[in-house]
Design a protein around this motif. Structure first.
Motif, mmCIF file in Angstrom:
data_model
loop_
_atom_site.group_PDB
_atom_site.id
_atom_site.type_symbol
_atom_site.label_atom_id
_atom_site.label_comp_id
_atom_site.label_asym_id
_atom_site.label_seq_id
_atom_site.Cartn_x
_atom_site.Cartn_y
_atom_site.Cartn_z
ATOM 1 N N GLY A 79 -2.324 -10.707 -64.154
ATOM 2 C CA GLY A 79 -2.118 -10.807 -62.950
ATOM 3 C C GLY A 79 -0.669 -11.350 -62.460
ATOM 4 N N VAL A 80 0.081 -11.729 -62.721
ATOM 5 C CA VAL A 80 1.214 -12.164 -62.907
ATOM 6 C C VAL A 80 1.865 -10.654 -61.879
ATOM 7 C CG1 VAL A 80 3.294 -12.727 -63.058
ATOM 8 C CG2 VAL A 80 1.310 -14.485 -64.034
ATOM 9 N N ARG A 81 1.737 -9.771 -62.939
ATOM 10 C CA ARG A 81 2.263 -8.151 -63.281
ATOM 11 C C ARG A 81 1.858 -8.126 -61.809
ATOM 12 N NH1 ARG A 81 5.194 -5.482 -65.384
ATOM 13 N NH2 ARG A 81 5.123 -7.018 -67.657
ATOM 14 N N GLU A 82 -0.064 -7.705 -61.571
ATOM 15 C CA GLU A 82 0.074 -7.809 -59.871
ATOM 16 C C GLU A 82 0.213 -8.014 -59.016
ATOM 17 O OE1 GLU A 82 -2.644 -4.667 -60.098
ATOM 18 O OE2 GLU A 82 -2.774 -4.993 -62.002
ATOM 19 N N LEU A 83 0.360 -9.508 -59.164
ATOM 20 C CA LEU A 83 0.850 -10.185 -57.844
ATOM 21 C C LEU A 83 2.281 -9.975 -57.310
ATOM 22 C CD1 LEU A 83 -0.695 -13.385 -58.871
ATOM 23 C CD2 LEU A 83 -1.753 -12.480 -56.568
ATOM 24 N N VAL A 84 2.692 -9.706 -58.605
ATOM 25 C CA VAL A 84 4.456 -9.608 -57.888
ATOM 26 C C VAL A 84 4.855 -8.129 -57.628
ATOM 27 C CG1 VAL A 84 5.409 -11.440 -59.383
ATOM 28 C CG2 VAL A 84 5.045 -9.088 -59.940
ATOM 29 N N THR A 85 4.043 -7.175 -58.361
ATOM 30 C CA THR A 85 3.885 -6.077 -57.616
ATOM 31 C C THR A 85 3.386 -5.851 -55.938
ATOM 32 O OG1 THR A 85 1.841 -5.218 -58.461
ATOM 33 C CG2 THR A 85 4.026 -4.639 -59.797
ATOM 34 N N ARG A 86 2.737 -6.838 -55.968
ATOM 35 C CA ARG A 86 2.375 -6.928 -54.180
ATOM 36 C C ARG A 86 3.513 -7.747 -53.331
ATOM 37 N NH1 ARG A 86 -2.329 -5.690 -57.690
ATOM 38 N NH2 ARG A 86 -3.503 -3.752 -56.206
ATOM 39 N N GLY A 87 3.951 -8.394 -54.262
ATOM 40 C CA GLY A 87 5.554 -9.320 -52.999
ATOM 41 C C GLY A 87 4.673 -10.405 -52.542
ATOM 42 N N VAL A 88 3.955 -10.979 -54.060
ATOM 43 C CA VAL A 88 3.053 -12.482 -53.660
ATOM 44 C C VAL A 88 3.788 -13.406 -55.195
ATOM 45 C CG1 VAL A 88 1.178 -13.784 -54.149
ATOM 46 C CG2 VAL A 88 0.958 -11.356 -53.183
ATOM 47 N N THR A 89 4.459 -14.832 -54.375
ATOM 48 C CA THR A 89 4.513 -15.220 -55.349
ATOM 49 C C THR A 89 3.225 -15.443 -56.474
ATOM 50 O OG1 THR A 89 6.247 -15.464 -54.121
ATOM 51 C CG2 THR A 89 6.076 -17.588 -56.013
ATOM 52 N N PRO A 90 3.762 -15.344 -57.799
ATOM 53 C CA PRO A 90 2.925 -16.345 -58.450
ATOM 54 C C PRO A 90 3.402 -17.562 -58.756
ATOM 55 C CG PRO A 90 4.271 -15.047 -59.700
ATOM 56 C CD PRO A 90 4.468 -14.970 -57.889
ATOM 57 N N ILE A 91 2.117 -18.280 -59.080
ATOM 58 C CA ILE A 91 1.867 -20.075 -59.929
ATOM 59 C C ILE A 91 1.083 -19.993 -60.616
ATOM 60 C CG2 ILE A 91 2.296 -22.525 -58.905
ATOM 61 C CD1 ILE A 91 2.683 -21.638 -55.880
ATOM 62 N N LEU A 92 1.562 -20.989 -61.595
ATOM 63 C CA LEU A 92 1.251 -21.402 -62.858
ATOM 64 C C LEU A 92 0.756 -22.067 -63.072
ATOM 65 C CD1 LEU A 92 3.251 -18.915 -65.214
ATOM 66 C CD2 LEU A 92 1.813 -18.244 -64.217
ATOM 67 N N SER A 93 -0.823 -22.353 -63.008
ATOM 68 C CA SER A 93 -0.503 -23.951 -62.571
ATOM 69 C C SER A 93 -1.531 -24.331 -64.323
ATOM 70 C CB SER A 93 -2.177 -24.282 -62.226
ATOM 71 O OG SER A 93 -2.561 -25.716 -62.078
ATOM 72 N N ILE A 94 -1.082 -25.137 -65.288
ATOM 73 C CA ILE A 94 -1.942 -25.432 -66.701
ATOM 74 C C ILE A 94 -3.664 -26.142 -66.761
ATOM 75 C CG2 ILE A 94 -1.545 -26.916 -68.634
ATOM 76 C CD1 ILE A 94 1.537 -26.525 -67.292
ATOM 77 N N PHE A 95 -4.208 -25.420 -66.887
ATOM 78 C CA PHE A 95 -5.277 -26.012 -67.302
ATOM 79 C C PHE A 95 -5.352 -27.138 -68.298
ATOM 80 C CE2 PHE A 95 -8.757 -27.276 -70.165
ATOM 81 C CZ PHE A 95 -10.109 -27.458 -69.502
ATOM 82 N N LYS A 96 -6.214 -28.218 -67.315
ATOM 83 C CA LYS A 96 -6.013 -30.003 -68.326
ATOM 84 C C LYS A 96 -7.546 -29.865 -68.268
ATOM 85 C CE LYS A 96 -2.247 -31.030 -66.072
ATOM 86 N NZ LYS A 96 -1.728 -30.796 -64.333
ATOM 87 N N PRO A 97 -8.148 -30.138 -69.109
ATOM 88 C CA PRO A 97 -9.226 -30.821 -69.297
ATOM 89 C C PRO A 97 -10.089 -32.425 -68.987
ATOM 90 C CG PRO A 97 -8.713 -30.782 -71.717
ATOM 91 C CD PRO A 97 -7.774 -30.135 -70.705
ATOM 92 N N LEU A 98 -10.052 -32.585 -67.866
ATOM 93 C CA LEU A 98 -10.440 -33.764 -67.709
ATOM 94 C C LEU A 98 -11.547 -33.974 -68.129
ATOM 95 C CD1 LEU A 98 -9.270 -32.886 -63.818
ATOM 96 C CD2 LEU A 98 -8.018 -34.358 -65.614
ATOM 97 N N LYS A 99 -11.556 -35.855 -68.233
ATOM 98 C CA LYS A 99 -12.924 -36.248 -68.127
ATOM 99 C C LYS A 99 -14.017 -36.392 -66.854
ATOM 100 C CE LYS A 99 -14.341 -40.423 -70.551
ATOM 101 N NZ LYS A 99 -15.078 -40.509 -72.011
ATOM 102 N N GLY A 100 -15.940 -36.393 -67.587
ATOM 103 C CA GLY A 100 -16.188 -36.366 -66.362
ATOM 104 C C GLY A 100 -16.615 -34.842 -65.503
ATOM 105 N N THR A 101 -15.778 -33.801 -66.236
ATOM 106 C CA THR A 101 -16.376 -32.287 -65.737
ATOM 107 C C THR A 101 -16.553 -31.605 -66.409
ATOM 108 O OG1 THR A 101 -13.711 -31.570 -66.811
ATOM 109 C CG2 THR A 101 -13.714 -32.470 -64.410
ATOM 110 N N GLN A 102 -17.032 -30.271 -66.441
ATOM 111 C CA GLN A 102 -18.353 -29.540 -67.268
ATOM 112 C C GLN A 102 -16.747 -29.116 -68.418
ATOM 113 O OE1 GLN A 102 -19.771 -26.585 -64.660
ATOM 114 N NE2 GLN A 102 -21.231 -27.644 -64.441
#
Length: 155
Positions: A79-102
């Motif tokens: 996904g990072v590679r596909e974004l940057v080859t299109r000139g899009v800035t990739p941002i990586l967001s870390i998954f955090k399990p939150l209480k009360g969510t699925q």
């Protein structure tokens, strides 16, 4: 957006940055976690992102988040590679399990895996003279970011 014309209207109205968040490169994972957003194909996301780059340039004004930790890391890196080859800035967001969510019982990514994803993502960005985002310092607290002073934001 449902149509590319919406992006045109936004830019005409003065918008100078857009984010269209792919979130997961792997569409099976996306279908399980974000079924509403996954109804749109990867190609539709890329078409909108490319249109944004055509209007706003490839120096950070168009960006997309990928969530790290719920899909295989090879998918995230693709996904990072596909974004940057299109000139899009990739941002990586870390998954955090939150209480009360699925996903409250899901395991968060391991530190060594996060380091690997960041290092490989940085290499991909360097290969394409792109910067791993976000560029905004205030936005970096919720992302997998290590400032490296390698901004490819030349005029």
């Amino acid at each position: 957006p449902p149509t590319l014309e919406i992006i045109d209207e936004m830019v005409r109205a003065g918008v100078n940055e857009i984010a269209i968040n792919l979130e997961f490169y792997n569409r099976e994972v996306a279908a399980n976690i974000i079924p509403g957003k996954a109804k749109d194909s990867r190609e539709k996301y890329f078409e909108a992102l490319e249109h944004g780059v055509k209007l706003l340039g490839n120096k950070g004004a168009v960006r997309s988040i990928l969530i790290v930790g719920l899909e295989d890391y090879t998918d995230t890196l693709q996904g990072v590679r596909e974004l940057v080859t299109r000139g899009v800035t990739p941002i990586l967001s870390i998954f955090k399990p939150l209480k009360g969510t699925q996903l409250e019982d899901a395991s968060p990514p391991k530190l060594e895996d996060l380091i690997l994803v960041w290092e490989e993502s940085q290499k991909i960005c360097d290969e394409h003279a792109q910067t791993l985002g976000p560029l905004c310092a205030q936005c970096q607290n919720n992302t997998l970011t290590i400032p490296v002073n390698k901004l490819y934001l030349t005029k």
